[in-house]
Design a protein around this motif. Structure first.
Motif, PDB file in Angstrom:
ATOM      1  N   LEU A 249       0.819  -1.209   0.000  1.00  0.00           N
ATOM      2  CA  LEU A 249       0.000   0.000   0.000  1.00  0.00           C
ATOM      3  C   LEU A 249       0.853   1.259   0.000  1.00  0.00           C
ATOM      4  O   LEU A 249       0.436   2.306  -0.509  1.00  0.00           O
ATOM      5  N   LEU A 257      -6.699   6.169   2.964  1.00  0.00           N
ATOM      6  CA  LEU A 257      -6.898   4.765   2.618  1.00  0.00           C
ATOM      7  C   LEU A 257      -8.359   4.392   2.786  1.00  0.00           C
ATOM      8  O   LEU A 257      -9.003   4.795   3.761  1.00  0.00           O
ATOM      9  N   GLN A 323      -6.191   7.701  -2.020  1.00  0.00           N
ATOM     10  CA  GLN A 323      -4.978   7.422  -2.801  1.00  0.00           C
ATOM     11  C   GLN A 323      -4.647   5.930  -2.812  1.00  0.00           C
ATOM     12  O   GLN A 323      -3.871   5.473  -3.647  1.00  0.00           O
ATOM     13  N   ALA A 324      -5.235   5.172  -1.875  1.00  0.00           N
ATOM     14  CA  ALA A 324      -4.962   3.736  -1.797  1.00  0.00           C
ATOM     15  C   ALA A 324      -6.202   3.018  -1.279  1.00  0.00           C
ATOM     16  O   ALA A 324      -6.981   3.572  -0.501  1.00  0.00           O
ATOM     17  N   THR A 347      -4.479   5.592  -8.405  1.00  0.00           N
ATOM     18  CA  THR A 347      -4.846   4.998  -7.123  1.00  0.00           C
ATOM     19  C   THR A 347      -4.194   3.628  -6.980  1.00  0.00           C
ATOM     20  O   THR A 347      -4.206   2.819  -7.913  1.00  0.00           O
ATOM     21  N   ARG A 348      -3.630   3.354  -5.813  1.00  0.00           N
ATOM     22  CA  ARG A 348      -3.010   2.066  -5.542  1.00  0.00           C
ATOM     23  C   ARG A 348      -4.057   1.123  -4.940  1.00  0.00           C
ATOM     24  O   ARG A 348      -4.688   1.457  -3.939  1.00  0.00           O
ATOM     25  N   ARG A 400      -1.521  -6.417  -6.401  1.00  0.00           N
ATOM     26  CA  ARG A 400      -1.262  -4.986  -6.297  1.00  0.00           C
ATOM     27  C   ARG A 400      -1.236  -4.377  -7.680  1.00  0.00           C
ATOM     28  O   ARG A 400      -0.553  -4.885  -8.584  1.00  0.00           O
TER      29      ARG A 400
END
Length: 403
Positions: A249, A257, A323-324, A347-348, A400
């Protein structure tokens, strides 16, 4: 319709010490001489007898005083605050609803500065916390032998409560220097240890310097803290896998998150522990687990976590894009479809799977969007008859991808 701001500042926020007028610089004295109204706590007003201005005692709760203050807009007003009003003080709360041209601040020495001067401590290497309006658990992430901290407390009764908290967490050997009314005529300094309950009563304002010692558990500075820090019903991303998830992450300052399928809240909480500016939203379907997430967050003093009882993707409506995203439960094709359509590029996304069906889903999506697949297989040594052997955990597949 909002009033037009004055051309010059009508409000002056004056930092006041326990030495009253003796400690005020000339600019603060002039502001008080020119004021038509002086607002402050009863204790602050008592430190400045003989004021020419009308005095107004700031009410409790604090928020009730803000509309009273705004009612004086346009008149010369002074608000009294302790020491440096913008270091765990009232300054930021007062100023946030005013235009920059409406106010000015004349800070005094902070309690932290006065305490460090009494102790000879370098302030830049000392933890400073305002616990007068925050729970004692705010200390928890920092507790470790060798820590030096100065904390502000709400009143004298909080001193034995702080000692009890340190004992309960395994840091009863901590040296506590209790400082009352620093810089004033009533200044008193008392030294004790958390293991020895104080025999005297203490009076507000009070600050305590801590030199932490003991054998309590310390939070590590790397990802993957011990599972024992969390209450759980068994639905938990365990330490080694959690460390790999946090690494994937890759939390960064000021990021948010989404933790979908929060379980015990471990991923979101460790995300928040990584940096004081991070934020998180945890989505959990079961009410009992949502309550457990909140309790775990309180114990580890993370207050930037929103826990939502519901099911994604519906429960995500109304939240600004993160963002994650971590998916630890509730994985489905519909959820992945919604997220890839909803989330902005960059975006992760990290998802974990433990069943054959969810593994297949991640394999299909990784073929479609790319990213990396990682199979995590862990075994722990355990009893095997009179000897020991390896006991394997269910493998976890991690996907991921950066959308």
């Amino acid at each position: 319709m909002a009033e037009a701001p004055s051309k010059t500042a009508w409000l002056t926020i004056v930092g006041l010490g326990e030495d009253g007028p003796d400690g005020l610089p000339p600019a603060s004295r002039r502001a008080l001489d020119q004021a038509e109204v002086v607002m402050g706590a009863k204790r602050h007003l008592a430190l400045l007898p003989g004021l020419k201005a009308d005095t107004v005692e700031w009410p409790v709760p604090f928020a009730d005083g803000l509309p009273i203050l705004r009612g004086y807009r346009g008149r010369p007003v002074v608000v009294l605050a302790s020491g440096d009003p913008f270091w765990f003080g009232a300054g930021a709360v007062i100023a946030r609803d005013l235009d920059a041209c409406e106010w000015r601040a004349l800070p005094g020495p902070s309690t932290f500065s006065l305490a460090a001067a009494r102790l000879g401590w370098p302030l830049e290497r000392t933890l400073c916390l305002g616990l007068h309006a925050a729970p004692l658990t705010r200390l928890r992430p920092h507790l470790a032998p060798g820590l030096r901290a100065i904390v502000l407390l709400r009143d004298g009764e909080a001193v034995p409560a702080l000692a009890a908290y340190l004992r309960d967490e395994g840091f009863g050997d901590t040296r506590m220097t209790v400082m009352e009314a620093l810089g004033g005529q009533l200044e008193r300094i008392t030294v004790l240890t958390a293991e020895t309950p104080p025999g005297d009563a203490f009076a507000h304002p009070v600050a305590v310097a801590l030199e932490v010692e003991g054998d309590g558990l310390c939070l590590p500075v790397a990802s993957g803290i011990d599972d024992g820090f969390f209450d759980t019903d068994g639905q938990i991303t365990k330490r080694p896998v959690r460390a790999l998830a946090l690494s994937a992450l890759a939390p960064r300052p000021y990021e948010t998150l989404w933790d979908i399928g929060g379980g015990s809240g471990t991923i979101a909480i460790e995300w928040l522990l990584s940096h004081p500016t991070t934020e998180a939203v945890s989505i959990e379907l079961r009410a009992d687990r949502a309550d457990r997430i909140r309790a775990n967050a309180d114990r580890l003093a993370v207050d930037r976590l929103r826990v939502i009882e519901g099911q994604a993707p519906g429960a995500l409506e109304g939240f600004a894009a993160p963002q994650a995203v971590f998916i630890g439960g509730g994985l489905s094709d519909a959820l992945l479809t919604d997220l890839t359509e909803r989330l902005p590029p960059g975006t992760r996304l990290v998802a974990h799977a433990v069943t054959l069906e969810s593994e297949g889903l991640l394999a299909a999506w990784s073929e479609r969007l790319g990213g990396s697949l990682l199979r995590i297989e862990l075994s722990e040594a355990g009893a095997l008859g009179a000897r020991r052997g390896w006991k394997a955990a269910y493998p976890v597949v991690q996907w991921r991808v950066v959308l």
